[in-house]
Write a protein that holds these residues in place. Structure first.
Motif: not given
Length: 260
Positions: A43-71
């Motif tokens: 198992a791999v356990l992330l230290q990241s807080q929920k807000f850090e994960i969501l910020l990275e999720s937003a970045a990935n969505a924006l890079i892929e062109g999913y603006t609604l999901e990014a916002a």
């Protein structure tokens, strides 16, 4: 969400990295369960807080062109950051985690009350008021409540406003309440660790790249963070063929060494 990792059990067995790249999924619990080509399960356990994960999720969505999901992810990251800050403030006053959790349940579905709690705790801890950026709710409400689909530039503008708010408060917490911040992070890690079956080996990773509490070298703007993350992501995926080659070479070497 996805994370790049390697098998730590191979490291123990071989005495060096196997170089086998593993990209795997993780979800709400921020835990990834992997199995390498040698059959090691861990198992791999992330230290990241929920807000850090969501910020990275937003970045990935924006890079892929999913603006609604990014916002939407940016808005969620903003709210979950205030939850994190509340936990740090309460830790400063030595309030037990169980009491914090029980109290937070009563405002968990009401973001306005959570922000109100943050504002008054900030006043209590630092003796001065904090002024929220009033521009953030405008686009956030259009996206969340009206289903508005923003342009990439609108998402970047929203991201900049949210990023600056998060960065400023993070810098304040790191400067004035570093011990409490680290305690909250460790409690998060411990809570996730308890959800892994005892017979499964585990490894810990800092997790997110876009924004991380584990580093002092955070980018000054959302645009800089997005550019840096995009470059890191491209390098990571570009390295996959080479890592697979090294992994195969290590496997062949191990077999030859065993037969000598």
């Amino acid at each position: 969400m996805k994370i790049f990792t390697m098998c730590m059990e191979c490291q123990k067995e071989l005495g060096h990295p196997s170089f086998e790249p593993i990209i795997t999924d993780y979800y709400e619990e921020a835990l990834a369960f992997i199995e390498c080509s040698r059959g090691h399960k861990s198992a791999v356990l992330l230290q990241s807080q929920k807000f850090e994960i969501l910020l990275e999720s937003a970045a990935n969505a924006l890079i892929e062109g999913y603006t609604l999901e990014a916002a939407s992810s940016l808005s969620s990251a903003y709210e979950r950051f205030f939850e994190f800050a509340i936990n740090v403030f309460c830790k400063k006053n030595k309030i037990p985690k169980k009491s914090i959790d029980e109290t937070f349940k009563q405002v968990a579905k009401q973001s306005e009350r959570q922000i109100g709690a943050f504002l008054f705790l900030h006043l209590l801890i630092f003796g001065r008021h904090y002024t929220l950026n009033k521009k953030i709710p405008e686009l956030r409400n259009k996206v969340i409540h009206q289903g508005y689909i923003p342009t990439p530039n609108e998402v970047i503008d929203l991201g900049e406003l949210i990023y600056q708010e998060i960065l400023a408060i993070t810098n304040l917490l790191s400067s004035e309440l570093l011990n409490e911040l680290q305690q909250v992070t460790m409690e998060t890690v411990q809570g996730r660790n308890e959800k892994i079956p005892t017979d499964i080996p585990r490894a810990t990773t800092t997790g997110t790249i876009f924004f991380s509490l584990g580093t002092t070298n955070r980018k000054e703007t959302f645009q800089e963070a997005l550019s840096s993350y995009t470059e890191s992501r491209e390098k990571l995926y570009g390295s996959m063929p080479y890592l697979r080659f090294f992994s195969k070479a290590v496997e062949i070497y191990a077999k030859l060494k065993k037969n000598i």
